[in-house]
Design an enzyme around this catalytic site. Structure first.
Site, PDB file in Angstrom:
ATOM      1  N   ARG A  61       0.766  -1.112   0.132  1.00 18.42           N
ATOM      2  CA  ARG A  61      -0.142   0.230  -0.039  1.00 18.42           C
ATOM      3  C   ARG A  61       1.108   1.248  -0.026  1.00 18.42           C
ATOM      4  O   ARG A  61       0.567   2.315  -0.699  1.00 18.42           O
ATOM      5  CB  ARG A  61      -0.969  -0.076   1.423  1.00 18.42           C
ATOM      6  CG  ARG A  61      -1.812   1.078   1.182  1.00 18.42           C
ATOM      7  CD  ARG A  61      -2.679   1.284   2.304  1.00 18.42           C
ATOM      8  NE  ARG A  61      -2.028   1.756   3.526  1.00 18.42           N
ATOM      9  CZ  ARG A  61      -1.839   0.870   4.601  1.00 18.42           C
ATOM     10  NH1 ARG A  61      -2.396  -0.414   4.645  1.00 18.42           N
ATOM     11  NH2 ARG A  61      -1.038   1.550   5.700  1.00 18.42           N
ATOM     12  N   TYR A 113     -12.092  19.569 -16.481  1.00 21.74           N
ATOM     13  CA  TYR A 113     -12.657  18.143 -16.630  1.00 21.74           C
ATOM     14  C   TYR A 113     -13.943  18.097 -15.471  1.00 21.74           C
ATOM     15  O   TYR A 113     -13.823  18.360 -14.516  1.00 21.74           O
ATOM     16  CB  TYR A 113     -11.742  17.174 -16.232  1.00 21.74           C
ATOM     17  CG  TYR A 113     -12.277  15.668 -16.102  1.00 21.74           C
ATOM     18  CD1 TYR A 113     -13.091  15.138 -17.025  1.00 21.74           C
ATOM     19  CD2 TYR A 113     -11.718  15.037 -15.075  1.00 21.74           C
ATOM     20  CE1 TYR A 113     -13.499  13.826 -16.834  1.00 21.74           C
ATOM     21  CE2 TYR A 113     -12.341  13.770 -14.597  1.00 21.74           C
ATOM     22  CZ  TYR A 113     -13.198  12.967 -15.650  1.00 21.74           C
ATOM     23  OH  TYR A 113     -13.477  11.844 -15.562  1.00 21.74           O
ATOM     24  N   ASP A 186      -2.527  20.240 -14.731  1.00 13.58           N
ATOM     25  CA  ASP A 186      -2.815  18.977 -15.205  1.00 13.58           C
ATOM     26  C   ASP A 186      -2.445  18.963 -16.648  1.00 13.58           C
ATOM     27  O   ASP A 186      -2.852  19.712 -17.155  1.00 13.58           O
ATOM     28  CB  ASP A 186      -4.361  18.889 -15.162  1.00 13.58           C
ATOM     29  CG  ASP A 186      -4.924  17.392 -15.550  1.00 13.58           C
ATOM     30  OD1 ASP A 186      -4.145  16.982 -16.288  1.00 13.58           O
ATOM     31  OD2 ASP A 186      -5.843  17.012 -14.896  1.00 13.58           O
ATOM     32  N   LYS A 211      -4.622   7.981 -19.796  1.00 10.83           N
ATOM     33  CA  LYS A 211      -4.771   8.734 -21.111  1.00 10.83           C
ATOM     34  C   LYS A 211      -3.490   8.432 -22.005  1.00 10.83           C
ATOM     35  O   LYS A 211      -2.994   7.294 -22.344  1.00 10.83           O
ATOM     36  CB  LYS A 211      -5.082   9.996 -20.843  1.00 10.83           C
ATOM     37  CG  LYS A 211      -6.209  10.415 -20.094  1.00 10.83           C
ATOM     38  CD  LYS A 211      -7.559   9.664 -20.269  1.00 10.83           C
ATOM     39  CE  LYS A 211      -8.641  10.424 -19.671  1.00 10.83           C
ATOM     40  NZ  LYS A 211      -8.452   9.988 -18.296  1.00 10.83           N
TER      41      LYS A 211
END
Length: 407
Positions: A61, A113, A186, A211
């Site tokens: 983790r 977005y 971003d 992406k």
């Protein structure tokens, strides 16, 4: 843009970005010479003695060797000192917001977005964090919003999703720093192959690895890249505490994707420019939005802070949403689907798909019209793409003709 200065501590972090995309962060296995970084499918690690982990690994983790290799690779590409990978781009942005407290403010672009807008307003707004959305192309508006004080982040997309507006990253970063805020960019649409915000003065870069960096529509992930070790420590603490980790197989898939980033982005850019020019020549199209066109209001800025114009094209058809839907339903090479950045071409209508979470009034005020169509232009043969565009235009023309008869 000039070539980034490599961080020599990252393995194979020398050469141009095309070369580092293939090699940075990855070394062959000392035991058997295996060239590719293994996928470490394990949750825990043997310790040399109580509280003394071997090579710093305790529990997956917190970190995992496959994930570490990807983080080093991405850091090299973005001219960063460190990287952290997450289960999604939104998980990465959420980890940034964990550093905020009630009363803190985040200034963000108003062409954002839809998932990010929803995360800001519906998930974190309830905890007393204030969000203000401004036109990020208007430096005076950005400065005025920052001047209200107590701003933790200036959050930018450049190019934006889906209107492909550009923020002057260097100028915005200076404004953010003067206000005591961090500038977050971003960089999903541009990728580090076309734009490196840290070199322009930004503090943090965010990616949806889903992406272009993954590039094959087979993985979901996110990343944050930066230079300040203190900020890294704070973000990593929250990532570990809330469990927003990135799995080893997903990390392997993204590393496979970054190896071909340079050649894919060259093809994405050339195809997108051809598609944009083809659309602009049609009488059925009211507006084409692509930074590579001289008609784009920020074409000069795009040429200054980017080394290419990307693979995303947006446009508005005469006849609005009905024509847009008809266009999307008629294409055969462009697949009607959300997401972007894969090798295959995709098409969608943002107001009823990716940006449906943003209230219609806010969308329209930001310039996102109901009939806008967004293309993620893939790497197929350009002539097949142009033929498909003509197929969509023919369907839109039929819709317009029917509407004219009814009126």
């Amino acid at each position: 843009m000039s070539e980034p200065t490599p961080n020599s501590e990252i393995p194979h972090n020398r050469g141009r970005i095309d070369t580092r995309a293939v090699h940075a962060g990855q070394v062959s296995d000392e035991r058997n010479g295996a060239l590719m970084t293994p996928v470490y499918f394990n949750s825990t690690y043997e310790q040399d003695s109580p509280g003394v982990p071997r090579q710093g690994y305790e529990y997956s983790r917190t970190t995992n060797p496959t994930r570490t290799a990807l983080e080093l690779n991405l850091a090299s590409l973005e001219s960063a000192e460190w990287g952290l990978c997450f289960a999604s781009g939104l998980a990465a942005i959420a980890s940034l917001l964990h550093r905020c407290k009630a009363g803190d403010r985040v200034v963000a672009g108003n062409d954002l977005y839809g998932g990010t807008h929803r995360l800001f307003t519906r998930c974190y707004g309830q905890f007393g964090i204030e969000f203000e959305f401004v036109d990020s192309t208007d430096l005076a508006a950005v400065e005025a919003a920052l001047a209200k004080g107590n701003v933790r982040y200036l959050h930018l997309e450049s190019p934006t999703n889906p209107l492909l507006r550009l923020a002057d990253i260097e100028a915005c970063a200076k404004l953010a720093h003067a206000a005591g805020a961090l500038c977050v960019v971003d960089n999903t649409f541009a990728t580090p192959y076309l734009q490196r915000p840290l070199e322009l003065g930004a503090d943090l870069v965010v990616h949806s690895l889903t992406k272009y960096l993954g590039g094959h529509s087979d993985v979901v992930g996110g990343a944050i890249l930066g230079r300040d070790p203190k900020v890294r420590g704070e973000i990593a603490y929250y990532q570990n505490a809330v469990g927003a980790q990135f799995g080893p197989m997903d990390a392997f898939l993204v590393m496979r994707g970054t190896k071909t980033l340079a050649v894919r982005m060259e093809r994405h850019c050339s195809n997108a420019l051809a598609v944009a020019r083809h659309l602009e020549a049609s009488d059925l199209v009211d507006r084409v939005i692509y930074p590579g066109l001289t008609s784009h209001p920020q074409h000069e800025l795009a040429g200054r802070q980017m080394s290419g114009f990307g693979g995303m094209v947006s446009f508005e058809l005469s006849g609005g949403v009905d024509a847009g839907v008809a266009f999307c339903n008629a294409t055969e090479v462009f697949t009607l689907a959300e997401s972007l950045g894969g090798v295959e071409s995709l098409i969608e209508v943002p107001p009823i798909m990716t940006h449906a979470a943003i209230p219609a009034q806010e969308r329209r005020a930001a310039g996102l019209q109901d009939g806008l169509v967004r293309l993620s232009v893939g790497i197929e043969h350009v002539d097949d793409l142009l033929d498909d565009i003509d197929r969509g235009l023919a369907a839109a023309a039929k819709t317009l003709a029917k509407a004219s008869v009814r009126s």
